[in-house]
Scaffold this motif. Structure first.
Motif, PDB file in Angstrom:
ATOM      1  N   MET A   1       0.714  -0.997  -0.143  1.00  0.00           N
ATOM      2  CA  MET A   1      -0.003   0.028   0.024  1.00  0.00           C
ATOM      3  C   MET A   1       0.921   1.532   0.086  1.00  0.00           C
ATOM      4  O   MET A   1       1.947   1.516   0.654  1.00  0.00           O
ATOM      5  CB  MET A   1      -0.904  -0.028   1.342  1.00  0.00           C
ATOM      6  N   ILE A   2       0.467   2.245  -0.844  1.00  0.00           N
ATOM      7  CA  ILE A   2       1.107   3.467  -0.862  1.00  0.00           C
ATOM      8  C   ILE A   2       0.248   4.558  -0.364  1.00  0.00           C
ATOM      9  O   ILE A   2      -0.669   4.753  -0.778  1.00  0.00           O
ATOM     10  CB  ILE A   2       1.621   3.784  -2.280  1.00  0.00           C
ATOM     11  N   LYS A   3       0.726   5.436   0.477  1.00  0.00           N
ATOM     12  CA  LYS A   3       0.100   6.837   1.050  1.00  0.00           C
ATOM     13  C   LYS A   3       0.566   7.808   0.596  1.00  0.00           C
ATOM     14  O   LYS A   3       1.975   7.877   0.471  1.00  0.00           O
ATOM     15  CB  LYS A   3       0.153   6.748   2.681  1.00  0.00           C
ATOM     16  N   ALA A   4      -0.100   8.606   0.173  1.00  0.00           N
ATOM     17  CA  ALA A   4       0.485   9.972  -0.483  1.00  0.00           C
ATOM     18  C   ALA A   4      -0.242  11.295   0.066  1.00  0.00           C
ATOM     19  O   ALA A   4      -1.620  11.058   0.318  1.00  0.00           O
ATOM     20  CB  ALA A   4       0.291  10.089  -1.861  1.00  0.00           C
ATOM     21  N   ARG A   5       0.520  12.436   0.222  1.00  0.00           N
ATOM     22  CA  ARG A   5      -0.257  13.612   0.386  1.00  0.00           C
ATOM     23  C   ARG A   5      -0.495  14.689  -0.618  1.00  0.00           C
ATOM     24  O   ARG A   5       0.798  14.589  -1.250  1.00  0.00           O
ATOM     25  CB  ARG A   5       0.189  14.407   1.709  1.00  0.00           C
ATOM     26  N   ILE A   6      -1.389  14.894  -1.208  1.00  0.00           N
ATOM     27  CA  ILE A   6      -1.130  15.899  -2.157  1.00  0.00           C
ATOM     28  C   ILE A   6      -1.840  17.526  -1.780  1.00  0.00           C
ATOM     29  O   ILE A   6      -2.945  17.428  -1.080  1.00  0.00           O
ATOM     30  CB  ILE A   6      -2.317  15.646  -3.423  1.00  0.00           C
ATOM     31  N   ILE A   7      -0.863  18.389  -2.032  1.00  0.00           N
ATOM     32  CA  ILE A   7      -1.438  19.805  -1.494  1.00  0.00           C
ATOM     33  C   ILE A   7      -1.642  20.509  -2.834  1.00  0.00           C
ATOM     34  O   ILE A   7      -0.768  20.612  -3.831  1.00  0.00           O
ATOM     35  CB  ILE A   7      -0.147  20.317  -0.606  1.00  0.00           C
ATOM     36  N   VAL A   8      -2.694  21.464  -2.824  1.00  0.00           N
ATOM     37  CA  VAL A   8      -3.187  21.983  -3.984  1.00  0.00           C
ATOM     38  C   VAL A   8      -3.242  23.469  -3.647  1.00  0.00           C
ATOM     39  O   VAL A   8      -4.014  23.693  -2.539  1.00  0.00           O
ATOM     40  CB  VAL A   8      -4.428  21.557  -4.602  1.00  0.00           C
ATOM     41  N   THR A   9      -2.681  24.225  -4.305  1.00  0.00           N
ATOM     42  CA  THR A   9      -2.725  25.878  -3.773  1.00  0.00           C
ATOM     43  C   THR A   9      -2.682  26.606  -5.068  1.00  0.00           C
ATOM     44  O   THR A   9      -2.698  26.314  -6.062  1.00  0.00           O
ATOM     45  CB  THR A   9      -1.446  26.263  -3.227  1.00  0.00           C
ATOM     46  N   LEU A  10      -3.387  27.825  -4.852  1.00  0.00           N
ATOM     47  CA  LEU A  10      -3.492  28.662  -5.943  1.00  0.00           C
ATOM     48  C   LEU A  10      -2.110  29.157  -6.405  1.00  0.00           C
ATOM     49  O   LEU A  10      -1.096  29.523  -5.822  1.00  0.00           O
ATOM     50  CB  LEU A  10      -4.321  30.131  -5.785  1.00  0.00           C
ATOM     51  N   LYS A  11      -2.049  29.301  -7.800  1.00  0.00           N
ATOM     52  CA  LYS A  11      -0.684  29.987  -8.325  1.00  0.00           C
ATOM     53  C   LYS A  11      -0.478  31.239  -7.980  1.00  0.00           C
ATOM     54  O   LYS A  11      -1.497  32.099  -7.459  1.00  0.00           O
ATOM     55  CB  LYS A  11      -0.561  29.912  -9.625  1.00  0.00           C
ATOM     56  N   ASN A  12       0.859  31.791  -7.904  1.00  0.00           N
ATOM     57  CA  ASN A  12       0.983  33.010  -7.445  1.00  0.00           C
ATOM     58  C   ASN A  12       0.429  33.995  -8.448  1.00  0.00           C
ATOM     59  O   ASN A  12       0.402  33.892  -9.829  1.00  0.00           O
ATOM     60  CB  ASN A  12       2.595  33.417  -7.707  1.00  0.00           C
ATOM     61  N   GLY A  13       0.040  35.108  -8.154  1.00  0.00           N
ATOM     62  CA  GLY A  13      -0.770  36.021  -8.906  1.00  0.00           C
ATOM     63  C   GLY A  13      -2.144  35.948  -8.909  1.00  0.00           C
ATOM     64  O   GLY A  13      -2.799  36.673  -9.592  1.00  0.00           O
ATOM     65  N   VAL A  14      -2.561  34.749  -8.712  1.00  0.00           N
ATOM     66  CA  VAL A  14      -4.153  34.389  -8.660  1.00  0.00           C
ATOM     67  C   VAL A  14      -4.800  34.939  -7.396  1.00  0.00           C
ATOM     68  O   VAL A  14      -4.299  34.866  -6.336  1.00  0.00           O
ATOM     69  CB  VAL A  14      -4.546  32.981  -8.694  1.00  0.00           C
ATOM     70  N   LEU A  15      -5.700  35.904  -7.510  1.00  0.00           N
ATOM     71  CA  LEU A  15      -6.589  36.321  -6.251  1.00  0.00           C
ATOM     72  C   LEU A  15      -7.057  35.232  -5.577  1.00  0.00           C
ATOM     73  O   LEU A  15      -7.754  34.194  -5.786  1.00  0.00           O
ATOM     74  CB  LEU A  15      -7.532  37.270  -6.789  1.00  0.00           C
ATOM     75  N   ASP A  16      -6.794  35.414  -4.110  1.00  0.00           N
ATOM     76  CA  ASP A  16      -7.298  34.473  -3.118  1.00  0.00           C
ATOM     77  C   ASP A  16      -8.400  35.167  -2.240  1.00  0.00           C
ATOM     78  O   ASP A  16      -7.904  35.433  -0.966  1.00  0.00           O
ATOM     79  CB  ASP A  16      -6.172  33.860  -2.535  1.00  0.00           C
ATOM     80  N   PRO A  17      -9.636  35.446  -2.482  1.00  0.00           N
ATOM     81  CA  PRO A  17     -10.489  35.923  -1.672  1.00  0.00           C
ATOM     82  C   PRO A  17     -10.790  35.315  -0.246  1.00  0.00           C
ATOM     83  O   PRO A  17     -10.943  35.917   0.588  1.00  0.00           O
ATOM     84  CB  PRO A  17     -12.100  36.102  -2.502  1.00  0.00           C
ATOM     85  N   GLN A  18     -10.821  34.027  -0.309  1.00  0.00           N
ATOM     86  CA  GLN A  18     -11.054  33.307   0.934  1.00  0.00           C
ATOM     87  C   GLN A  18      -9.660  33.518   1.971  1.00  0.00           C
ATOM     88  O   GLN A  18      -9.803  33.713   3.089  1.00  0.00           O
ATOM     89  CB  GLN A  18     -10.899  31.705   0.560  1.00  0.00           C
ATOM     90  N   GLY A  19      -8.579  33.560   1.150  1.00  0.00           N
ATOM     91  CA  GLY A  19      -7.418  33.774   2.112  1.00  0.00           C
ATOM     92  C   GLY A  19      -7.241  34.973   2.527  1.00  0.00           C
ATOM     93  O   GLY A  19      -6.968  35.490   3.900  1.00  0.00           O
ATOM     94  N   LYS A  20      -8.013  36.267   1.914  1.00  0.00           N
ATOM     95  CA  LYS A  20      -7.843  37.461   2.405  1.00  0.00           C
ATOM     96  C   LYS A  20      -9.047  37.666   3.642  1.00  0.00           C
ATOM     97  O   LYS A  20      -9.009  38.338   4.306  1.00  0.00           O
ATOM     98  CB  LYS A  20      -8.320  38.311   1.076  1.00  0.00           C
TER      99      LYS A  20
END
Length: 80
Positions: free
Chosen positions: A1-20
């Motif tokens: 069995m293989i376990k993995a963690r995938i992290i997805v983030t907005l690219k630099n320059g893309v507005l992030d209203p939830q982060g704001k």
């Protein structure tokens, strides 16, 4: 069995209203000195396959086809 963690983030320059919004809420709660906040997604995936190369290829395809919008998001895969 293989376990993995995938992290997805907005690219630099893309507005992030939830982060704001989180950044503002932290300030409202008295946390000073927060420069900026960016939000993202985390996926923990378990694969029954034991072949690491096949698992990496499958995980990348999952990201490209479903888990990340590659136009505006970056992703990273960490296999443990």
């Amino acid at each position: 069995m293989i376990k993995a963690r995938i992290i997805v983030t907005l690219k630099n320059g893309v507005l992030d209203p939830q982060g704001k919004a989180i950044e503002g809420a932290l300030g409202g709660l008295g946390f000073s000195g927060v420069g900026s906040v960016r939000q993202g997604k985390v996926f923990d995936v378990e694969l029954e396959d034991s072949d690491r190369a096949k698992a990496e290829a499958a995980l990348k395809e999952m990201c490209e086809r479903l888990l990340a919008n590659t136009v505006i998001e970056d992703y990273s895969i960490a296999i443990t």
